[in-house]
Enzyme design. Sequence first.
Site, mmCIF file in Angstrom:
data_model
loop_
_atom_site.group_PDB
_atom_site.id
_atom_site.type_symbol
_atom_site.label_atom_id
_atom_site.label_comp_id
_atom_site.label_asym_id
_atom_site.label_seq_id
_atom_site.Cartn_x
_atom_site.Cartn_y
_atom_site.Cartn_z
ATOM 1 N N ARG A 80 -63.518 23.767 -0.499
ATOM 2 C CA ARG A 80 -64.076 24.602 -1.560
ATOM 3 C C ARG A 80 -63.508 24.230 -2.930
ATOM 4 O O ARG A 80 -64.054 24.621 -3.955
ATOM 5 C CB ARG A 80 -63.819 26.087 -1.256
ATOM 6 C CG ARG A 80 -64.602 26.577 -0.038
ATOM 7 C CD ARG A 80 -64.670 28.090 0.015
ATOM 8 N NE ARG A 80 -63.370 28.709 0.204
ATOM 9 C CZ ARG A 80 -62.761 28.864 1.368
ATOM 10 N NH1 ARG A 80 -63.357 28.440 2.476
ATOM 11 N NH2 ARG A 80 -61.589 29.449 1.447
ATOM 12 N N SER A 103 -59.699 26.215 15.499
ATOM 13 C CA SER A 103 -60.033 27.525 14.983
ATOM 14 C C SER A 103 -60.385 28.529 16.076
ATOM 15 O O SER A 103 -61.387 29.220 16.004
ATOM 16 C CB SER A 103 -61.214 27.381 14.009
ATOM 17 O OG SER A 103 -61.230 28.435 13.104
ATOM 18 N N ASN A 127 -56.294 32.840 19.027
ATOM 19 C CA ASN A 127 -55.244 33.076 20.039
ATOM 20 C C ASN A 127 -54.864 34.559 20.101
ATOM 21 O O ASN A 127 -54.409 35.028 21.135
ATOM 22 C CB ASN A 127 -54.000 32.185 19.910
ATOM 23 C CG ASN A 127 -53.727 31.712 18.522
ATOM 24 O OD1 ASN A 127 -54.203 32.318 17.563
ATOM 25 N ND2 ASN A 127 -52.988 30.644 18.395
ATOM 26 N N CYS A 128 -55.120 35.285 19.011
ATOM 27 C CA CYS A 128 -54.841 36.729 19.036
ATOM 28 C C CYS A 128 -55.704 37.449 20.080
ATOM 29 O O CYS A 128 -55.349 38.532 20.544
ATOM 30 C CB CYS A 128 -55.109 37.343 17.663
ATOM 31 S SG CYS A 128 -54.258 36.495 16.338
ATOM 32 N N THR A 148 -43.065 20.734 1.340
ATOM 33 C CA THR A 148 -41.827 20.464 2.084
ATOM 34 C C THR A 148 -40.878 19.675 1.186
ATOM 35 O O THR A 148 -41.139 19.500 -0.012
ATOM 36 C CB THR A 148 -42.122 19.625 3.343
ATOM 37 O OG1 THR A 148 -42.545 18.323 2.924
ATOM 38 C CG2 THR A 148 -43.189 20.280 4.217
ATOM 39 N N PRO A 181 -42.612 15.248 -1.415
ATOM 40 C CA PRO A 181 -43.602 15.740 -2.387
ATOM 41 C C PRO A 181 -45.052 15.607 -1.939
ATOM 42 O O PRO A 181 -45.926 16.272 -2.501
ATOM 43 C CB PRO A 181 -43.337 14.872 -3.629
ATOM 44 C CG PRO A 181 -42.527 13.714 -3.161
ATOM 45 C CD PRO A 181 -41.784 14.157 -1.943
ATOM 46 N N GLY A 216 -48.007 27.977 8.251
ATOM 47 C CA GLY A 216 -48.175 28.669 9.537
ATOM 48 C C GLY A 216 -46.881 28.897 10.287
ATOM 49 O O GLY A 216 -45.790 28.948 9.703
ATOM 50 N N ASP A 217 -47.021 29.042 11.591
ATOM 51 C CA ASP A 217 -45.877 29.412 12.433
ATOM 52 C C ASP A 217 -44.734 28.397 12.375
ATOM 53 O O ASP A 217 -43.615 28.713 12.776
ATOM 54 C CB ASP A 217 -46.326 29.524 13.900
ATOM 55 C CG ASP A 217 -47.127 30.782 14.171
ATOM 56 O OD1 ASP A 217 -47.367 31.559 13.219
ATOM 57 O OD2 ASP A 217 -47.524 30.981 15.336
#
Length: 568
Positions: free
Chosen positions: A26, A43, A46-47, A279, A282, A288-289
């Site tokens: 986008r 996608s 998992n919930c 991280t 650069p 995420g987890d």
Amino acid sequence: MASPDRRVVIVGGVAAGASCAARARRLSESAEIVMYERGRYVSFANCGLPYYVGDVIPEETDLLVATPELFHDRFQIDVRLEQEVVAIDPTTRTITVRVQQTGATHQEHYDDLVLAPGAAPIIPPLPGIDLPGIFTLRTIPDGRHIRQWITAHHAQRAVIVGGGFIGLEMAENLVRRGLEVSIIECLAQVMPPFDPEMIAPVHDLLRAHGVDLRLNAFVAGFAPTADGKIAVSTSTGDTVHGDLVILAIGIRPETALAQSAGLVLGARKGIKVDAHQRTSDPHIWAVGDAVEVEDSVTGEWTLLPLAGPANRQGRIAADAIFGRASTFRGVQGTAVCGIFGLTLAVTGANEKTLQRVGLPYEKVYLHPDNHVGYYPDARPIDIKLLFSPTDGRILGAQAVGEDGAERRIDVIAMAMHLGGTVYDLEDAELCYAPQYGAAKDPVNMAGMVAANVLDGDAPVIHWGDLAAHPERVLLDVRDPDEFAEGHVVGAINIPLPTLREHLDELERARPIAVYCRVGHRAYYATRILRLHGFDARNISGGIMTAAAQQIAIVTAGELDAQSERVLS
Ligand SMILES: Cc1cc2nc3c(=O)[nH]c(=O)nc-3n(C[C@H](O)[C@H](O)[C@H](O)COP(=O)(O)OP(=O)(O)OC[C@H]3O[C@@H](n4cnc5c(N)ncnc54)[C@H](O)[C@@H]3O)c2cc1C
């Protein structure tokens, strides 16, 4: 599309990776976006997996939020399934990809690399851990295998190790499927993000639904039995048998790839990132987890494996790659879990955490109905609000109830997010019609009770503090029939409507701790007493909170034994 001016490569195609990829498109029509996923699905929800196991979601395909075709057709994102990124060379900006089916590897270039590899369930190195029938739940195949095992083995008993979100959701779903369930939990309570007194009704509810709840017990090992089951031995010397075992004792961030690329990890072994998800390299971002996040209440770096932060971080990394200055504001730990009709919702720090980090706090308990009492089926919500004793800044909140708990926590979470105080809760303008709430919503009530404490209008004392103040008169202001039904040991009864007539009977020199059922009438009594010059405090949450804190309550049948009981 014009020839690509930039190659964005994403590792991991679920919550964080997929939201990053879609956001990136986008923001740029000209970038090439490639998303690698070592599994067969991108996608996916998992919930929803516990509910797939429990047959609430009957079809596996219902868990697929988006397909590679959708990513291609709608976003021109190149999804490469069953391809694992096995190495990163930050100096040449290349990754090594292994194609799962052939084992062949090849190199690919990136301009920007986003690591969204998630987390893996912790599998402790215990004796018998590799036995068939011991499962973790993270992926669609995990859910499918559990379902197949239950059917193939006509499973009747399950042992769940771990009483966190996934453990409880699995307990509910396996009970729903007709299995007997044991939960083995090493702590003294399930659901560690909550304080123990808030969880007492959950323990009762689990047991009421036949769940064999074993607290303060570590699993020591697993062994096969002659009749094809698994014997789970515990630190308490017990053995529990099951046709299957679900391990739900937490996750560890997937950091092997990041580590091998020399990226900096944090103390909690998650990937270290800045506020833009960058991280220590650069050109490499992580979301995420797999990453560590800053707790916005305590300032500590922690792990918070939840879908909301993962999605937000994915968007922020994409923003940063394409030059937008979005920042991740840290986490509050807002979470919710449903178990046998009870909703448990939490945001911010709990009392255990505030004590550990030494942040000063005050707390109030209240038990308002989810909506006005005159509308049918009103149900109480147990609320605990933690706030700064100096300026009223909200530090955390927990709510447990059959209906409306999560809505109240969401409101408080938003107030916290904006740096709000208990006065903001007091003043909040919220929805009201009889079937939904009250003109003074439980959120307003929580703010008012806390504001009364801060302003000194109705200071509180807590059940746990009373033992240290034996000089206090313990005054129960409920009606005589309520008092006779059950009251706290040592209490005297002066019902609120008659309190003014009996003021002379109270010793002015002695401080008074006042309680009622939930704290409402005790608030009125506290005000009367204070206006008449007494040092009175409301015992927060009333006898409903006392019950959850195992305070000795004498019931009608036990009145004779009253003198032998002590306030714990
Ligand atoms: C059973 C269950 C129930 C949950 N319920 C809730 C809930 O109700 N609410 C909530 O907020 N959160 C819930 N969560 C947590 C939520 O699902 C996670 O926080 C979220 O999925 C994290 O997203 P992620 O993209 O970081 O990681 P993941 O969803 O784990 O995705 C990472 C993906 O990366 C892939 N991958 C890893 N390494 C590589 C590699 N080297 N190459 C290619 N691909 C790779 C993996 O195969 C994986 O598919 C639940 C989790 C589980 C397991």
